[in-house]
Design a protein around this motif. Structure first.
Motif, short mmCIF file in Angstrom:
data_model
loop_
_atom_site.label_atom_id
_atom_site.label_comp_id
_atom_site.label_asym_id
_atom_site.label_seq_id
_atom_site.Cartn_x
_atom_site.Cartn_y
_atom_site.Cartn_z
N GLU B 47 0.93 -1.23 0.03
CA GLU B 47 -0.13 -0.13 -0.03
C GLU B 47 0.84 1.31 0.10
O GLU B 47 2.19 1.11 0.10
CB GLU B 47 -0.97 -0.04 1.06
CG GLU B 47 -0.72 -0.35 2.50
CD GLU B 47 -0.32 -1.74 2.93
OE1 GLU B 47 0.70 -2.37 2.39
OE2 GLU B 47 -0.99 -2.44 3.52
N ASN B 48 0.06 2.36 0.15
CA ASN B 48 0.89 3.49 0.00
C ASN B 48 1.79 4.00 1.33
O ASN B 48 0.95 4.06 2.35
CB ASN B 48 -0.16 4.77 -0.26
CG ASN B 48 0.38 6.19 -0.33
OD1 ASN B 48 -0.28 6.93 0.16
ND2 ASN B 48 1.48 6.28 -0.95
N TYR B 49 3.08 3.94 1.31
CA TYR B 49 3.90 4.22 2.39
C TYR B 49 4.36 5.65 2.43
O TYR B 49 4.94 6.09 1.27
CB TYR B 49 4.60 3.24 2.89
CG TYR B 49 5.72 2.80 1.93
CD1 TYR B 49 5.23 1.73 0.94
CD2 TYR B 49 6.79 3.41 2.01
CE1 TYR B 49 6.62 1.41 0.16
CE2 TYR B 49 7.90 3.06 1.07
CZ TYR B 49 7.82 2.05 0.30
OH TYR B 49 8.47 1.72 -0.55
N ASN B 50 5.14 6.35 3.31
CA ASN B 50 5.83 7.46 3.42
C ASN B 50 7.43 6.95 3.26
O ASN B 50 8.07 6.76 4.12
CB ASN B 50 5.40 8.01 4.95
CG ASN B 50 5.96 9.52 4.95
OD1 ASN B 50 6.98 9.87 3.88
ND2 ASN B 50 5.81 10.38 5.94
N ARG B 51 7.54 7.41 2.08
CA ARG B 51 9.14 7.08 1.52
C ARG B 51 9.89 7.83 2.18
O ARG B 51 11.08 7.46 2.63
CB ARG B 51 9.07 7.23 -0.02
CG ARG B 51 10.25 6.51 -0.65
CD ARG B 51 10.59 6.84 -1.90
NE ARG B 51 9.24 6.45 -2.96
CZ ARG B 51 8.91 5.15 -3.25
NH1 ARG B 51 9.69 4.43 -2.97
NH2 ARG B 51 8.05 4.95 -3.95
N ILE B 52 9.63 9.04 2.83
CA ILE B 52 10.80 9.71 3.50
C ILE B 52 11.09 9.16 4.84
O ILE B 52 12.08 9.66 5.53
CB ILE B 52 10.51 11.45 3.56
CG1 ILE B 52 9.09 11.65 4.29
CG2 ILE B 52 10.61 11.76 1.99
CD1 ILE B 52 8.98 13.12 4.50
N MET B 53 10.02 8.32 5.41
CA MET B 53 10.61 7.81 6.67
C MET B 53 11.25 6.58 6.66
O MET B 53 11.10 5.81 7.67
CB MET B 53 9.23 7.63 7.40
CG MET B 53 8.43 8.92 7.39
SD MET B 53 9.50 10.12 8.42
CE MET B 53 9.34 9.63 10.20
N LEU B 54 11.67 6.20 5.31
CA LEU B 54 12.33 4.77 5.30
C LEU B 54 13.64 4.87 6.14
O LEU B 54 14.00 3.80 6.62
CB LEU B 54 12.92 4.61 3.79
CG LEU B 54 11.60 4.22 3.02
CD1 LEU B 54 12.28 3.97 1.38
CD2 LEU B 54 11.23 2.77 3.53
N SER B 55 14.21 6.09 6.49
CA SER B 55 15.49 6.21 7.11
C SER B 55 15.23 5.64 8.60
O SER B 55 16.00 4.90 8.87
CB SER B 55 16.04 7.57 7.10
OG SER B 55 16.39 7.86 5.96
N PRO B 56 14.24 6.11 9.11
CA PRO B 56 13.96 5.66 10.65
C PRO B 56 13.69 4.08 10.77
O PRO B 56 13.81 3.69 11.69
CB PRO B 56 12.70 6.28 11.21
CG PRO B 56 12.54 7.64 10.14
CD PRO B 56 13.15 7.36 8.93
N VAL B 57 12.93 3.72 9.60
CA VAL B 57 12.60 2.12 9.59
C VAL B 57 14.26 1.43 9.49
O VAL B 57 14.28 0.56 10.27
CB VAL B 57 11.75 1.89 8.45
CG1 VAL B 57 11.63 0.36 8.16
CG2 VAL B 57 10.46 2.43 8.49
#
Lengths: 111, 822
Positions: B47-57
């Motif tokens: 689904e649609n996710y917040n790509r700019i938050m991949l770093s904290p992931v």
């Protein structure tokens, strides 16, 4: 009449440094100031004709190597406010390539 | 709501289930939820996710679930048909439909291309090896997390925003991380040199290794990557290589169907492509010549496109459209407070306001242009970022608040930078007075215990500043810091230049006490008031760092006066003079012939003997310098350093070799002294002489270091000067052997190098500190003398390279015009 002439790339000039372009109307100093801003001025200090291209560049000023006069790179004038000015030339940078505008008719006359 | 109702709606197809596409859909639903039947194709099976938050992931601070923006339910509730994991492979503009990898054909009335961008892979061998990844989607994050579980060494190529976030995330997962960055400073598009330096220091403190000017040549390995090789031959071990050097818009679909594509899909202010029924948003577009890789512009584009699609059937209804974005940046690395916005590369002259707070690790720089904010860099305290950014975007005139702008919106009158901050930041065991071994704790303790009020009081109680006196400024700062308002300052000590509040002596001490090893480090720690100093302070700092950290500090050519940069003396007409070294003033026919040949070959207009027994060649254009050096080098001659704040010459008489009065071999001793000391950088020029008897034909007693030979040995003199104010040397001591002379000379030069202020000759230095002090350090303290001499010799191992030989023969561009026109 002026025309744009490509003279080299930003990387050809050391940061806070300068290189010279030799033209029929005299040497032109190309400065790479803070933030990679490029300026082009006649390579002559309005004080005693010193080669300002060899000065120390700081902020958007250069200190002439002969007698430590400080010249504003944007205007070519002395930072002290004294009279005298080094002629400035229009500059543009596209994709890292520097061009300056020179008066072609003046150049032809000089030849 | 029935199927039929939806069937009658206009068909909107969105290619791309990313942030730009879905934000646009949300904006459309906000305006008119019933206008379109929306179909979305997403290449990723998610689904649609917040790509700019991949770093904290990646760093483990968030989970995938935390960053999902719209879950399956949202699509269902809004009657959006989502085909995830299904690629659109072609657009048929004539038939108004798209074709997918699953063989589906989907008609559209309006089509939105939101295909985003792809990471750019540098073109070197080995990028197809296992363990090489980009940092773009959840698959990449999972690949990196897997690598972190089973492997040790990660290399991130690219020191921009994304690369540093990847490096931080991998470090958090326990890997040994090296960042390779092609440019001189990290995040050079968003940060200036000072900000880049602070960021680098912070990352290095967290165990991330940073290599700048690192040009990757190849990735090496059999099946899995094993190392990264740089063009300079270095190899960095790597089990994981993350490529984060930049992005390219995904515009192939648009190009294939004949839309206008340059770097990205070309759109107008209403996000319309060259086909009026096809729109594009996000990182795949090119708007007014710009492409964007940050999130804020995507949102603004989404709004403009929603206006166009919901309200824009009549011309003029769609509002002003998208006007382009001024972007700002924050680095998502926990504990790194960094904000950057606007333009640091503008073509026009700007004005800088700089604030540095060393104690808090804060650096703020606001760039003003025509009374408005053109850019801002905030490091260490980015809380006011949005305030500056708002004024930047509005183009607000800030001339009225210019004086207090840098302190932020909370500024109250009277608040200002603390000139004592650099001393306050020192630990209690920091040695303030090196001469007498007095620490900060000793001084502060004495001030409090005995109620001391002046530098003289402190000197009387603790001996601090009692010998050479150079730490008096620091002692005064400690008084001010300890006593606060109760402190009454003595006469103001003169700072180096208007860029700083610190004196030369303070700066020298603080460089050592704070372990500062670069010009940006000094400027930050000592709260310089200008972004990159001036022609007065930069050469001084360069010298101090060179002197204190031999072999560690890299000489900054641009902080050197022209003579030292070009290894020749500039003359009034802009030509140069060249002086080859003649050891001890002794020469040979071969050398003289080589000089004569050079004079003929290059038509050198003027040849003159110098006062220091050398030959000076005048009127040489800059371009000819390397060729002349080549010829002189071939005859065995090296640079004479006649241009430098350095050892100049050792002048000699003929001594007992020829002279009937001579008592010692003055020429040989002069040559030995010159071989010992040539190439050393000193606070100002440094001249020596050796006379073979007290008749003193070498005029030694107006030199910086002088030897007068007598029957029983050598008298050593120091601090002479033949300049405007002639000063005769002081007697230092008498020694027995030529080896003693060399040791005392090395120790004296090192004491001068370490203690004098930049551009202070030995004569005023000795007048200031007293010959008694110099004697105490050099003559009375044998261990101290030997240590000084040892430091001098260590520094000389690095300094004694002939600068001419480094340029001779090489086609160094710096000596040539950039271009010949006409």
């Amino acid at each position: 009449m002026s025309s744009w002439i490509e003279i080299g790339t930003v990387d050809d000039i050391p940061p806070l440094g300068s290189r010279v372009v030799r033209t029929p109307v005299g040497d032109i100093a190309i400065f790479r100031a803070a933030r990679d801003t490029i300026f082009a001025l006649d390579d002559r200090c309005p004080h005693k004709g010193g080669p300002i291209s060899e000065g120390i560049v700081h902020g958007e000023q250069v200190t002439c190597p002969l007698h430590n006069q400080i010249i504003d790179l944007k205007s070519g004038a002395f930072a002290s406010g004294e009279c005298g000015q080094s002629r400035t030339h229009p500059v543009k940078v596209e994709n890292g390539v520097i061009s300056i505008a020179l008066d072609v008719s003046q150049m032809a006359a000089a030849e | 709501m029935t199927e039929d109702m939806i069937m009658t709606r206009k068909k909107l197809v969105v290619i791309g289930n990313g942030m730009a596409g879905m934000r646009t859909v949300e904006e459309i639903l906000d305006r008119d939820a019933e206008k379109f039947a929306v179909t979305v194709f997403g290449a990723e099976p998610r689904e649609n996710y917040n790509r700019i938050m991949l770093s904290p992931v990646l760093s483990g601070e968030k989970n995938y679930e935390d960053i999902v923006i719209n879950d399956q339910q949202w699509y269902a509730q809004n009657a959006i048909t989502l085909y995830s994991g299904e690629d659109v492979i072609a657009i048929d503009r004539q038939a108004h439909c798209v074709k997918t990898s699953a063989g589906r054909t989907m008609p559209y009335d309006a089509l939105i291309i939101a295909t985003g961008s792809s990471p750019f892979m540098i073109k070197v061998p080995g990028t197809d090896l296992d363990g090489v990844t980009t940092f773009r989607d959840m698959d990449d994050v999972e690949r990196m997390a897997d690598a972190a579980r089973s492997h040790q060494n990660a290399v991130v190529i690219g020191g921009g925003l994304l690369g540093l976030e990847a490096a931080y995330g991998l470090r958090q997962r326990g890997m040994e991380v090296t960042v390779l960055h092609l440019m001189d400073t990290l995040m050079e598009r968003q940060l200036d040199e000072a900000g880049g330096y602070l960021l680098r220091r912070e990352l290095e403190n967290r165990g991330i290794r940073v290599i700048t000017q690192a040009d990757t040549a190849a990735l090496i390995g059999k099946s899995r990557v094993e190392a990264v090789r740089l063009k300079d031959g270095r190899e960095i071990p790597a089990d994981l290589v993350v490529m984060a050097v930049g992005i390219v818009p995904n515009a192939a679909l648009a190009r294939d169907c004949g839309l206008t594509v340059e770097r990205g899909i070309v759109v107008d202010d209403h996000m319309t492509t060259s086909d009026p029924d096809v729109f594009a948003v996000g990182e795949c577009v090119q708007h007014r010549g710009q492409t964007y890789g940050l999130v804020a512009p995507l949102y603004e584009m989404g709004k403009a496109l929603a206006d166009r699609l919901c309200r824009g059937d009549e011309p003029g209804d769609a509002g002003p459209g998208y006007q382009g974005s001024v972007t700002s940046t924050k680095l998502k690395v926990s504990g790194v407070d960094l904000f950057s916005a606007g333009d640091f590369n503008g073509g026009d002259a700007c004005e800088d306001i700089v604030l540095r707070d060393a104690a808090r690790g804060v650096y703020k720089r606001i760039v003003l242009k025509d009374g408005k904010i053109a850019g801002a860099v905030l490091y260490g305290d980015a809380g006011d970022g949005s305030w500056y950014f708002q004024m930047l975007k509005e183009g607000a005139d800030v001339s009225e608040i210019r004086d207090t702008l840098i302190f932020g919106p909370e500024f109250s009158a009277g608040e200002n930078a603390d000139p004592n901050a650099a001393v306050a930041a020192l630990g209690m065991d920091a040695e303030i007075c090196g001469c007498n071994g007095v620490s900060k704790g000793d001084i502060v303790g004495a001030i409090i215990e005995h109620g001391l009020e002046s530098v003289e009081d402190v000197r009387a109680k603790t001996k601090a500043s009692g010998s050479c006196g150079s730490c008096a400024g620091l002692v005064e700062s400690l008084l001010a810091h300890t006593l606060g308002d109760a402190f009454v300052a003595g006469p103001a000590l003169k700072p180096i230049c208007p860029c700083t509040t610190h004196t030369h002596d303070d700066v020298r001490h603080l460089i050592r006490l704070h372990n500062l090893k670069s010009i940006p480090a000094v400027m930050q720690a000592l709260e310089w008031k200008s972004p990159n100093g001036c022609a007065a302070c930069r050469p001084a700092l360069n010298y101090y760092l060179l002197c204190d950290w031999p072999g560690e500090y890299t000489d900054d050519n641009q902080s050197r006066f022209v003579n030292e940069r070009l290894h020749a003396n500039i003359q009034k007409d802009g030509t140069y003079s060249v002086v080859p070294r003649m050891w001890g003033g002794v020469t040979t026919a071969k050398e003289l012939r080589a000089i004569a040949d050079v004079v003929d070959k290059f038509a050198i207009p003027s040849v003159k003997l110098t006062g220091g027994q050398r030959i000076d060649l005048f009127g040489i254009p800059k371009e000819q310098l390397p060729a002349i050096w080549t010829d002189l080098n071939k005859a065995g001659m090296v640079s004479g350093h006649a241009y430098g704040k350095a050892l100049r010459t050792v002048k000699t008489c003929v001594g007992n070799t020829w002279c009937r009065f001579g008592t010692q071999d003055a020429m040989d001793l002069g040559i030995q002294l010159e071989k010992l000391s040539w190439g050393s950088w000193t606070p100002h020029k440094f001249k020596m002489a050796v006379s073979g008897c007290p008749r003193n034909c070498a005029e030694a007693t107006i030199k910086d270091f002088a030897v007068i030979s007598v029957d029983s040995g050598f008298e050593l003199y120091v601090g002479g000067n033949g300049g405007i104010t002639v000063r005769v040397t002081d007697l230092l001591c008498k020694v027995a052997t030529s080896d003693d002379v060399l040791e005392y000379c090395a120790a004296f030069m090192q004491l001068y190098r370490e203690q004098a202020r930049y551009l202070e000759r030995t004569a005023p230095w000795i007048e200031r500190v007293g010959i008694g002090y110099v004697k105490a350090e050099i003559v009375d303290d044998e261990a101290g003398r030997k240590a000084l001499a040892e430091r001098f010799l260590r520094s000389q191992k690095i300094a004694q390279n002939d600068p001419w030989a480094q340029h001779a023969g090489a086609d160094t561009p710096e000596f040539q015009p950039l271009k010949l026109v006409g």
